[in-house]
Design an enzyme around this catalytic site. Structure first.
Site, mmCIF file in Angstrom:
data_model
loop_
_atom_site.group_PDB
_atom_site.id
_atom_site.type_symbol
_atom_site.label_atom_id
_atom_site.label_comp_id
_atom_site.label_asym_id
_atom_site.label_seq_id
_atom_site.Cartn_x
_atom_site.Cartn_y
_atom_site.Cartn_z
ATOM 1 N N HIS A 1 0.814 -1.215 0.000
ATOM 2 C CA HIS A 1 0.000 0.000 0.000
ATOM 3 C C HIS A 1 0.847 1.264 0.000
ATOM 4 C CE1 HIS A 1 0.515 0.122 4.484
ATOM 5 N NE2 HIS A 1 0.357 1.427 4.296
ATOM 6 N N SER B 1 4.338 2.491 8.157
ATOM 7 C CA SER B 1 3.966 1.454 7.195
ATOM 8 C C SER B 1 5.166 1.028 6.355
ATOM 9 C CB SER B 1 2.867 1.969 6.262
ATOM 10 O OG SER B 1 1.662 2.157 6.947
ATOM 11 N N GLY B 2 5.242 -0.262 6.089
ATOM 12 C CA GLY B 2 6.330 -0.794 5.276
ATOM 13 C C GLY B 2 7.581 -1.125 6.059
ATOM 14 N N GLY C 1 2.928 6.459 9.036
ATOM 15 C CA GLY C 1 4.297 6.760 8.636
ATOM 16 C C GLY C 1 5.243 5.604 8.867
#
Length: 267
Positions: free
Chosen positions: A71, A212-213, A210
């Protein structure tokens, strides 16, 4: 030198190999400043038009590829810049380097984060120099690895420190020790949770917007192992709503298949 600075110096003398001992202190929501160089495989993914502001995190897999969340990559790859070796985002570290993304591979089944398969790999425009700041990469979790609330696990990132509070300048990399939450328990809060997903965190200790990933790291087999990729959650640090992560062990084949390094061409 401050006590934090002294502890970081002592710690960095220990973590120069993959057999790093886990940090004992507990503390991104509810986190503390990480030591500079403690997580050398951590990547900051920024938008070119918003420099020194985190968009997503990522993890170095090898000299050309990063692991992140699907995403995070809804925009054209040319919109991103990747910073490796960064510590304080508002500053430029003497150890850091910036890269372009030249290839994006999102999992073929990804649709939206609540449905899972929220994982992707990205190829950088040139090789990472492993002789400088980046000394190692973490192991990827195996399907047989077992992680539970007693396992030492950390979430890492430059995201918000509360639901509506951004990380303050100089935007120092944060870490927080989080407990793994068994899927059967977590499914009560997230009914769509699949076995390819996992949960970690608790009240006032969590990843947030922030992050994420970025990675969920657990200490196992005498080394740091990446077990999850930050995906989503309801709020940040809310009671009974831990963070949801993509379970790395479920996607080892996807990762390995798509991140092979071709042999160097003969001169």
């Amino acid at each position: 030198m401050t006590n934090l600075g002294l502890s970081c110096v002592l710690l960095l003398s220990i973590i120069t190999t993959a057999s790093t001992r886990p940090r004992s202190r507990t503390s991104i929501v509810g986190g503390l400043n990480a030591c500079n160089g403690e997580w050398p495989w951590m990547a900051a993914i920024e938008l070119k038009d918003k420099p020194k502001t985190i968009f997503c995190g990522g993890t170095i897999l090898n000299k050309r590829w990063l692991l992140t969340a699907a995403h995070c990559l809804s925009q054209p790859k040319g919109n991103f810049i990747v910073r490796l070796g960064a510590y304080r985002l508002s500053e430029t570290s003497p150890y850091e380097a910036s890269y372009k993304i030249i290839k994006v591979i999102r999992h073929q089944s990804y649709n939206k984060i609540e449905d899972g398969d929220d994982i992707a790999v990205v190829m950088l425009d040139r090789d990472i120099d492993f002789s400088w700041f980046v000394r190692e990469v973490p192991q990827l979790a195996d399907p047989g690895d077992l992680f539970n609330a007693s396992t030492t696990c950390y979430a890492i990132g430059w995201g918000r420190v509360k639901e509506n509070t951004k990380l303050s300048i100089p935007k120092t990399l944060q870490e927080v020790k989080v407990p793994v939450v068994e899927n059967g328990i977590c499914k009560k809060s997230y009914p769509k949770l699949r076995r390819e997903m996992m949960c970690a965190g608790g009240e006032s200790i969590d990843s947030c917007t922030g992050d994420s990933g970025g990675p969920l790291m657990c200490y196992s087999r005498k080394t740091w192992v990446q077990v999850g990729v930050v995906s989503y959650g309801i709020g940040c640090g809310r009671p009974n709503y831990p963070g949801v992560y993509t379970r790395v062990s479920s996607y080892r084949d996807f990762i390995k298949k798509n991140t092979q390094i071709p042999p160097a061409e003969d001169d």
